[in-house]
Design a protein around this motif. Structure first.
Motif, PDB file in Angstrom:
ATOM      1  N   GLU A  63       0.934  -1.157   0.079  1.00 26.93           N
ATOM      2  CA  GLU A  63      -0.463  -0.193  -0.038  1.00 26.93           C
ATOM      3  C   GLU A  63       0.831   1.423  -0.443  1.00 26.93           C
ATOM      4  OE1 GLU A  63      -3.520  -2.228   2.418  1.00 26.93           O
ATOM      5  OE2 GLU A  63      -1.538  -0.447   3.616  1.00 26.93           O
ATOM      6  N   GLN A  70      -5.212   5.857   1.688  1.00 25.63           N
ATOM      7  CA  GLN A  70      -4.108   4.528   1.641  1.00 25.63           C
ATOM      8  C   GLN A  70      -4.504   3.817  -0.124  1.00 25.63           C
ATOM      9  OE1 GLN A  70      -2.187   4.635   4.209  1.00 25.63           O
ATOM     10  NE2 GLN A  70      -0.912   3.158   2.884  1.00 25.63           N
ATOM     11  N   ILE A  71      -3.684   3.528  -0.800  1.00 25.57           N
ATOM     12  CA  ILE A  71      -3.853   2.774  -2.021  1.00 25.57           C
ATOM     13  C   ILE A  71      -3.516   1.531  -2.053  1.00 25.57           C
ATOM     14  CG2 ILE A  71      -3.731   2.703  -4.962  1.00 25.57           C
ATOM     15  CD1 ILE A  71      -4.150   5.856  -4.583  1.00 25.57           C
ATOM     16  N   ILE A  72      -3.912   0.561  -2.170  1.00 26.04           N
ATOM     17  CA  ILE A  72      -3.268  -0.792  -2.565  1.00 26.04           C
ATOM     18  C   ILE A  72      -3.092  -1.070  -4.158  1.00 26.04           C
ATOM     19  CG2 ILE A  72      -3.546  -3.404  -2.567  1.00 26.04           C
ATOM     20  CD1 ILE A  72      -5.760  -3.774  -0.758  1.00 26.04           C
ATOM     21  N   ILE A  73      -1.265  -1.271  -4.259  1.00 27.94           N
ATOM     22  CA  ILE A  73      -0.509  -1.097  -5.420  1.00 27.94           C
ATOM     23  C   ILE A  73      -0.686  -2.654  -6.413  1.00 27.94           C
ATOM     24  CG2 ILE A  73      -0.412   1.434  -5.437  1.00 27.94           C
ATOM     25  CD1 ILE A  73       2.087  -0.293  -5.251  1.00 27.94           C
ATOM     26  N   GLN A  74      -0.281  -3.471  -5.190  1.00 26.41           N
ATOM     27  CA  GLN A  74      -0.496  -4.536  -5.767  1.00 26.41           C
ATOM     28  C   GLN A  74      -0.718  -5.674  -4.051  1.00 26.41           C
ATOM     29  OE1 GLN A  74       3.973  -5.384  -7.399  1.00 26.41           O
ATOM     30  NE2 GLN A  74       3.269  -7.358  -8.152  1.00 26.41           N
TER      31      GLN A  74
END
Lengths: 158, 286
Positions: A63, A70-74
């Motif tokens: 994240e 908050q962004i989940i990128i993978q």
């Protein structure tokens, strides 16, 4: 984890697939089992890079903090590696790693793995070649992701 | 609902003449995507389609667009389209009311290689709205499940709120010998599924590459990446199929608007084998 179980886990992990047995033995002396609960944070953005993990069970979200969210990128899971930056010197974590499910992994002190690489260059070649393939794959996926290929063309007409 | 049964040959309708069809329903799938169901005149050939084909949908007085058919091919008394509202014609289509009329021409184009895939496993790779043209193929495979080995459905989307057919997708994943995995490019903190591009799901697929037929539909960049990656993983290129999208006008190979190298996508496609289309995939659309 019993030594034989440890060796099996290392041998069958995709990151180490095809690694000569003598090197599996070297790594098995460095590896230790770790477990994390769901929602537990394994490391935070800015933490010093120290441990490298081979995930055996569970799912981890990488994240990144963006303004107000908050962004989940993978997501990473069994068969994936986590924390490759610990194989570099003087780096810190770029993302926060949070468990989406309970996680079981094998952990290595990155500095000790690097020391082994320096002592035995053939071992170092095997490890760095795998690390390079891993970084290349992550770079490719990240480039693809940043293209935002699913963005709708045109503008919705009100 | 009636299902397919062979009867007398269907009547012929001039290819450029839209059939007037009545809108039965418009259902919201996501914030910008809707599923439109229409009822064609009984026995009209516009309803006889193969999975992967498309229709030209005409909003009277506004314009006409090619839209893939997203419903069950065995259902012959209605036609289903999943449409993302991104422009004047698509907006007009998704804001039709039940009972309104639109025009439909078609069906046009080539279809997914379901006969060729018999006896093999099928890998469906969809990106974004690209799941819509693949859904009839999934319905057809599920209807003839014994003819195929494993069915794997991989679906990539921009974010969780953009995922289509969520309940249906979850149900597919519970079927025997079927794997259905979705991933998004960007997940919110409440999303517990996969995050990453659709190709990152390939390592989770359990199937024999040489015995697998892949069907891919999505943005062209995603299809290029996916096809290359599948080839690298041992899938023979001639067993990889892609559905191309181009700006189509006539739908029947007359006007040349959708030309791609030697092909008219509306007539020779939209479904192509990878070796056929690979040399032209890096050509920019004019």
């Amino acid at each position: 984890m019993a030594p034989s179980e440890m060796k099996t886990a290392l041998t069958t992990h995709p990151f180490l697939e095809g690694l000569p047995e003598k090197y599996i033995d070297m790594l098995s002396k460095l590896a230790f089992e770790v477990r994390f609960e769901q929602d537990e944070v394994i490391f935070r953005e800015g933490d010093p890079s120290s441990l490298f993990y081979l995930i055996l069970e569970g799912k981890v979200a990488l994240e990144m903090g963006a303004p107000g969210r908050q962004i989940i990128i993978q997501t990473l899971e069994a068969g994936d590696e986590l924390g490759w930056s610990s194989l570099l010197e003087n780096t810190s974590k770029q993302f926060r790693a949070r468990c989406l499910e309970p996680v079981k992994a094998l952990a290595f002190d990155g500095a000790r793995v690097v020391n082994l690489c320096e002592e035995d260059h053939e071992f170092g070649f095997h490890i760095m070649r795998r690390a390079l393939a891993l970084v290349a794959e992550r770079l490719r996926a990240t480039r693809f992701q940043t293209l935002d290929v699913y963005s709708p063309k045109g503008v919705r007409v009100p | 609902m009636s299902t397919a049964a062979s009867a007398s040959p269907p009547p012929v309708r001039p290819v450029m003449e839209p059939a007037p069809v009545r809108v039965a329903s418009v259902a919201k799938e996501t914030h910008d995507t809707f599923t439109l169901t229409v009822t064609p005149p009984p026995g009209d050939p516009v309803a006889l389609f193969e999975p992967g084909q498309f229709s030209m949908l005409y909003v009277y007085g506004v314009g006409e667009l090619p839209i893939s058919i997203s419903g069950d091919p065995a259902v012959r008394d209605s036609l289903t389209y999943t449409i993302r509202s991104v422009g004047q014609v698509t907006y007009q289509l998704v804001t039709r009311k039940p009972g309104d009329f639109i025009g439909v021409r078609g069906p046009f184009g080539t279809s997914w290689p379901l006969k060729q895939a018999r006896g093999k496993s099928v890998l469906i790779v969809a990106g974004g709205i690209g799941l819509a043209p693949l859904r009839p193929a999934i319905y057809s495979i599920l209807r003839h499940r014994g003819d195929y080995n494993r069915l794997v459905i991989l679906y990539g989307s921009r974010s969780p709120r953009d995922l289509l057919y969520r309940k249906e997708f979850a149900a597919w994943g519970l079927l025997p010998d079927t794997q259905a995995l979705a991933t998004v490019d960007y997940g919110g903190v409440t999303w517990r599924g996969h995050v990453g591009v659709v190709t990152t799901l390939f390592r989770l697929v359990r199937m024999q590459p040489k015995e697998t037929v892949a069907m891919i539909c999505g943005p062209e960049i995603m299809m290029r990446y996916a096809a290359r990656e599948l080839e690298a993983r041992g899938l023979p290129p001639e067993q990889i199929f892609l559905s191309m999208e181009r700006n189509m006008k006539c739908g029947a190979g007359f006007c040349g608007h959708c030309q791609m190298g030697p092909y008219f996508v509306c007539k020779h496609g939209p479904v192509f084998s990878y070796p056929e289309i690979r040399p032209y995939m890096d050509l920019y659309e004019l």
